[in-house]
Scaffold this motif. Sequence first.
Motif, PDB file in Angstrom:
ATOM      1  N   GLN A 107       0.806  -1.213   0.000  1.00 39.74           N
ATOM      2  CA  GLN A 107       0.000   0.000   0.000  1.00 39.74           C
ATOM      3  C   GLN A 107       0.843   1.269   0.000  1.00 39.74           C
ATOM      4  OE1 GLN A 107      -2.269  -0.591   3.566  1.00 39.74           O
ATOM      5  NE2 GLN A 107      -3.614  -2.133   2.630  1.00 39.74           N
ATOM      6  N   ASP A 108       2.099   1.170   0.403  1.00 45.92           N
ATOM      7  CA  ASP A 108       2.936   2.364   0.542  1.00 45.92           C
ATOM      8  C   ASP A 108       4.070   2.417  -0.484  1.00 45.92           C
ATOM      9  OD1 ASP A 108       1.783   3.475   3.141  1.00 45.92           O
ATOM     10  OD2 ASP A 108       2.272   1.420   3.715  1.00 45.92           O
ATOM     11  N   GLY A 109       3.976   1.612  -1.542  1.00 42.48           N
ATOM     12  CA  GLY A 109       5.008   1.629  -2.571  1.00 42.48           C
ATOM     13  C   GLY A 109       5.993   0.490  -2.419  1.00 42.48           C
ATOM     14  N   TRP A 110       7.114   0.625  -3.121  1.00 45.46           N
ATOM     15  CA  TRP A 110       8.114  -0.439  -3.163  1.00 45.46           C
ATOM     16  C   TRP A 110       9.502   0.110  -2.918  1.00 45.46           C
ATOM     17  CZ3 TRP A 110       3.683  -0.456  -5.854  1.00 45.46           C
ATOM     18  CH2 TRP A 110       2.939  -1.648  -5.914  1.00 45.46           C
ATOM     19  N   VAL A 111      10.391  -0.788  -2.519  1.00 36.16           N
ATOM     20  CA  VAL A 111      11.813  -0.492  -2.400  1.00 36.16           C
ATOM     21  C   VAL A 111      12.515  -1.296  -3.486  1.00 36.16           C
ATOM     22  CG1 VAL A 111      13.864  -0.632  -0.956  1.00 36.16           C
ATOM     23  CG2 VAL A 111      11.649  -0.092   0.073  1.00 36.16           C
ATOM     24  N   TYR A 112      13.327  -0.611  -4.303  1.00 42.09           N
ATOM     25  CA  TYR A 112      14.011  -1.271  -5.413  1.00 42.09           C
ATOM     26  C   TYR A 112      15.497  -1.403  -5.096  1.00 42.09           C
ATOM     27  CZ  TYR A 112       9.693  -0.246  -7.901  1.00 42.09           C
ATOM     28  OH  TYR A 112       8.373  -0.176  -8.279  1.00 42.09           O
ATOM     29  N   ASP A 113      16.017  -2.615  -5.332  1.00 46.01           N
ATOM     30  CA  ASP A 113      17.424  -2.888  -5.036  1.00 46.01           C
ATOM     31  C   ASP A 113      18.308  -2.490  -6.205  1.00 46.01           C
ATOM     32  OD1 ASP A 113      16.670  -3.898  -2.596  1.00 46.01           O
ATOM     33  OD2 ASP A 113      16.595  -5.976  -3.284  1.00 46.01           O
ATOM     34  N   SER A 114      18.206  -1.240  -6.609  1.00 44.26           N
ATOM     35  CA  SER A 114      19.023  -0.735  -7.709  1.00 44.26           C
ATOM     36  C   SER A 114      19.047   0.781  -7.642  1.00 44.26           C
ATOM     37  CB  SER A 114      18.466  -1.193  -9.066  1.00 44.26           C
ATOM     38  OG  SER A 114      19.184  -0.604 -10.130  1.00 44.26           O
ATOM     39  N   SER A 115      20.217   1.345  -7.904  1.00 38.16           N
ATOM     40  CA  SER A 115      20.334   2.803  -7.940  1.00 38.16           C
ATOM     41  C   SER A 115      19.905   3.360  -9.292  1.00 38.16           C
ATOM     42  CB  SER A 115      21.782   3.215  -7.647  1.00 38.16           C
ATOM     43  OG  SER A 115      22.667   2.639  -8.607  1.00 38.16           O
ATOM     44  N   ALA A 116      19.786   2.490 -10.302  1.00 36.53           N
ATOM     45  CA  ALA A 116      19.348   2.927 -11.627  1.00 36.53           C
ATOM     46  C   ALA A 116      17.850   3.180 -11.625  1.00 36.53           C
ATOM     47  CB  ALA A 116      19.711   1.878 -12.676  1.00 36.53           C
ATOM     48  N   SER A 117      17.408   3.958 -12.600  1.00 30.55           N
ATOM     49  CA  SER A 117      15.978   4.233 -12.714  1.00 30.55           C
ATOM     50  C   SER A 117      15.475   3.734 -14.061  1.00 30.55           C
ATOM     51  CB  SER A 117      15.700   5.737 -12.581  1.00 30.55           C
ATOM     52  OG  SER A 117      16.162   6.439 -13.722  1.00 30.55           O
ATOM     53  N   SER A 118      14.228   3.319 -14.069  1.00 34.04           N
ATOM     54  CA  SER A 118      13.561   2.898 -15.297  1.00 34.04           C
ATOM     55  C   SER A 118      12.110   3.309 -15.198  1.00 34.04           C
ATOM     56  CB  SER A 118      13.699   1.384 -15.489  1.00 34.04           C
ATOM     57  OG  SER A 118      12.932   0.696 -14.514  1.00 34.04           O
ATOM     58  N   ILE A 119      11.353   3.107 -16.265  1.00 37.54           N
ATOM     59  CA  ILE A 119       9.939   3.444 -16.184  1.00 37.54           C
ATOM     60  C   ILE A 119       9.237   2.555 -15.162  1.00 37.54           C
ATOM     61  CG2 ILE A 119       9.888   4.284 -18.559  1.00 37.54           C
ATOM     62  CD1 ILE A 119       8.579   1.673 -19.378  1.00 37.54           C
TER      63      ILE A 119
END
Length: 339
Positions: A107-119
């Motif tokens: 419900q509060d979003g996600w944590v991504y294990d990467s410093s890169a960004s994508s769509i």
Amino acid sequence: MQKSFFVLCLLSASFTPIYVGVVFLGFTPEHRCLSPGVAELSSRCGWSLEEELNYTVPEQGRHGESFSSQCRRYDVDWNTTGLSCTNPLENFTGYGNRSSIPLTPCQDGWVYDSSASSIVTEFNLVCEDSWKLDLFQSCVNVGFFIGSISIGYIADRFGRKLCLLITILVNSISGVLMAFAPSYTWMLIYRFIQGLVSKGGWLTGYILITEFVGLSYRRTVGIVYQVAFTVGLLVLSAIAYMIPHWRWLQLTVTLPNFFFLLYYWCLPESPRWLIAQQKNDKAMKIINRIAKGNGKKVPPSLQSLNPEEEDGEKLSPSFLDLVRTPQIRKHTLILMYTW
């Protein structure tokens, strides 16, 4: 002639970011639910990333139930005071064991294990919204389908060069706008426009490059034109490795397309199209220039073209031409099947 061949191969190489760009623009890193309070608890307890995941992220399955640990989190309040650093889930009373703790969607979003960004990371195209990444590529493919048919007709009706320049301009502008898209919806719109013109533009370049040469060379130049596309794949991979942020990557692969507008001055119209349109005068000027650049003489069959005789019937393109004769029908069906 060599110059025209080279610049058209550059156009072929530049098509790769649109055709396979989703691999880099839509990269999906490892991810998990954002649980409010977990970061503070982890910092207070001095957990490593492995310990934090072990204590706070649900296991992959329980009691025969199949679910993704990337799309569910424990339905508990991690801001509760007095949580243990060795096994914080034991502090939540009312549950017999860890597997009985209820789960809830992210419900509060996600944590991504990467410093890169994508769509994917910017618009959270994961879990229930993962289909939106497929829609992103589907919009491009729909654009390819519509553009390949309509732009091919425009190239036959108004000329290869004009069609090529228009598709380059529209593709470049929509590519830049996509890099600044404020929302997922606008990004889809700009990507669809790119698909609408880019495939047709690539095919127009293919037509031009084969109409510049004789029949015996068409197969060779067609293969080299597609080899340039393969080289573009390698270059795109290197650029994506150096630029791990999708908006900057999109800008980097789009801005050079504006240089292709210089084709207005350095690329001639197809002599074959001009002859088909009874514009013999213009066709002969281009043929003579090509022959002079190649250090050869114009063949007698072309020298017999009279620039003044332009009163004949112009060829008007029609979709019925694809099935007008048995031989053309056969070729059309074979190409439709292979595509």
